[in-house]
Design a protein around this motif. Structure first.
Motif, PDB file in Angstrom:
ATOM      1  N   LEU A 198       5.669  54.792  35.899  1.00 53.63           N
ATOM      2  CA  LEU A 198       5.850  54.375  36.591  1.00 53.63           C
ATOM      3  C   LEU A 198       5.856  55.219  37.807  1.00 53.63           C
ATOM      4  N   GLN A 199       6.154  56.185  38.231  1.00 53.31           N
ATOM      5  CA  GLN A 199       5.207  56.897  38.841  1.00 53.31           C
ATOM      6  C   GLN A 199       4.205  56.851  39.268  1.00 53.31           C
ATOM      7  N   ALA A 200       3.605  57.783  37.840  1.00 56.16           N
ATOM      8  CA  ALA A 200       2.268  58.719  37.668  1.00 56.16           C
ATOM      9  C   ALA A 200       1.387  57.575  37.983  1.00 56.16           C
ATOM     10  N   CYS A 201       1.709  55.989  37.919  1.00 55.76           N
ATOM     11  CA  CYS A 201       0.785  55.609  38.101  1.00 55.76           C
ATOM     12  C   CYS A 201       0.344  54.616  39.461  1.00 55.76           C
ATOM     13  N   VAL A 202       2.005  54.728  40.235  1.00 58.91           N
ATOM     14  CA  VAL A 202       1.537  54.559  41.521  1.00 58.91           C
ATOM     15  C   VAL A 202       0.926  55.991  42.281  1.00 58.91           C
ATOM     16  N   ILE A 203       1.161  56.833  41.851  1.00 60.05           N
ATOM     17  CA  ILE A 203      -0.013  58.416  42.020  1.00 60.05           C
ATOM     18  C   ILE A 203      -0.983  57.959  42.607  1.00 60.05           C
ATOM     19  N   LEU A 225      16.952  50.269  38.872  1.00 59.75           N
ATOM     20  CA  LEU A 225      16.608  50.501  40.624  1.00 59.75           C
ATOM     21  C   LEU A 225      16.082  51.434  41.540  1.00 59.75           C
ATOM     22  N   LEU A 226      15.614  52.665  40.433  1.00 61.98           N
ATOM     23  CA  LEU A 226      14.668  53.454  41.172  1.00 61.98           C
ATOM     24  C   LEU A 226      12.976  53.311  41.024  1.00 61.98           C
ATOM     25  N   THR A 227      13.074  52.165  40.379  1.00 63.38           N
ATOM     26  CA  THR A 227      11.501  51.295  40.744  1.00 63.38           C
ATOM     27  C   THR A 227      11.338  50.174  41.264  1.00 63.38           C
ATOM     28  N   ARG A 228       9.926  50.023  41.644  1.00 62.26           N
ATOM     29  CA  ARG A 228       9.868  49.524  42.697  1.00 62.26           C
ATOM     30  C   ARG A 228       9.025  48.287  41.508  1.00 62.26           C
TER      31      ARG A 228
END
Length: 392
Positions: A198-203, A225-228
């Motif tokens: 998920l973080q990599a997709c946002v970046i 909790l740690l993902t939007r």
């Protein structure tokens, strides 16, 4: 009679281990069994001096290779807990074993992505490590499932999680995601790996779930909790594993012979969230806008901010939304806020005022007005009708 002294050898800093331990506790609380339990004070699992343990029995996480080496030859009753193996020869000899069914975990994730209409699939695993054999088992299960369906499997193991190499690892992960044909569904070996996706997709500005739909395994509240973008995750039957292991050890302490016992525990189900709710969208503008809305709708964004992010005028963006989704941008933002509010109302005891703030409503009164209009009830009435039982 004095209570039996039982050692629980788990890394209770991990959600899976904590759930297994919770299952053990549930068994003890629902029976008249009395055990004097030993665990390390910092909840880590250490095998040092375990051969000197002056107790009556042990329940241990056999995904840890140190446990297999240290406990297999003990004379006292030992119950092993761990992941299942495709090769039956990989199970410990002469030790009862309670396993999470890795093949069914992956199958449930894969079937869910199939139901979303996806036709391409990938797996994000872990580099080979003796302490994560379960990850390779899940990877192998994924490959066998796709082979049985006559499909080509794509597997990426990435790099180990470390502070020093994290920046480079993320760059590689973004590059891999960009290289994949889309749309595609990805099964991650754990929620931690899914969160990295998920973080990599946002970046990488890759739309989730329009271009990449993601399913993790563990249903870890910390990952949520740690993902939007709320994460879809398979729920392991870890508590049932704990209850079964405790029952088995209880029987062994009473003289039962269970050395050849092997129990595979299936997953409980799947917690479906936004990360996997794929819907085909042709317009790249709608994809990009939906990705932005999913991350920031609850921060009170407006249509103009979404249009600025996409890089087109508000008028053009509205045309794309009406053509693709049959709704305005404002309606899409409001829909996401309402979905988040419904989840909080059903699954938590958070005060209504706090829910209104967390979901981006300007006031509690406004949230009440929207609920009455959309659902013909108030938020409090919705909470009473849909609330889940929160464990004490």
């Amino acid at each position: 009679m004095a209570p039996h002294r039982i050692a629980l050898l788990f890394n209770a800093n991990k959600v899976y281990d904590r759930q297994v331990i919770a299952g053990i506790g549930q068994y003890l609380n629902s029976t008249r069994v009395e055990w004097d339990l030993f665990m390390e004070e910092d909840f880590r699992c250490r095998m040092r001096d375990i051969h000197r343990w002056q107790g009556d029995g042990i329940i241990a996480d056999f995904d840890d290779p140190d446990a297999t080496d240290a406990l297999c030859n003990l004379t006292m009753p030992v119950v092993a807990v761990g992941g299942s193996y495709h090769d039956a020869a990989a199970y410990p000899v002469n030790t009862p074993y309670i396993a999470t069914d890795n093949a069914k975990l992956v199958r449930l994730a894969y079937d869910h992505l199939i139901e979303q209409g996806l036709q391409r699939f990938a797996f994000y695993g872990l580099p080979p490590n003796p302490r994560s054999r379960w990850a390779l088992e899940r990877e192998g299960a994924f490959e066998r499932i796709l082979a049985a369906d006559g499909m080509e499997s794509t597997v990426y193991r990435g790099s180990p999680t470390s502070a020093g190499g994290w920046g480079h690892a993320v760059e590689e992960l973004v590059a891999w995601l960009r290289s994949l044909p889309k749309p595609i569904g990805i099964v991650a070996a754990t929620d931690a790996r899914a969160r990295q996706l998920l973080q990599a997709c946002v970046i990488g500005e890759i739309s989730v779930p329009e271009q990449v739909a993601i399913v993790g395994i563990d249903n870890d509240p910390m990952a949520q909790l740690l993902t939007r973008i709320p994460l879809t995750s398979v729920i392991q039957g870890a508590e049932e594993m704990g209850r079964t292991a405790a029952h088995l050890l209880h029987q062994m302490l009473r003289g039962a012979t269970c050395a050849d016992t092997r129990v595979l525990v299936p997953p409980v189900g799947i917690n479906v969230q936004a990360s996997s709710k794929h819907q085909p969208v042709k317009s790249p503008h709608v994809m990009r806008a939906s990705h932005y809305i999913r991350q920031y709708a609850c921060l009170g964004i407006k249509t103009e901010q979404v249009a600025d992010y996409v890089g087109i005028s508000r008028t053009v963006l509205e045309e794309h939304f009406k053509r693709e989704l049959k709704q305005t941008v404002h309606q899409a933002i409001l829909q996401h806020k309402l979905e988040t509010a419904r989840e909080l109302l059903a699954g938590s005891t958070t005060p209504l005022t706090d829910i209104a703030v967390r979901c981006g409503f300007t006031s509690l009164q406004y949230m009440y007005a929207v609920f009455r209009r959309e659902y013909d009830c108030t938020p409090r009435q919705y909470h009473e009708a849909h609330r889940q039982i929160i464990p004490s």
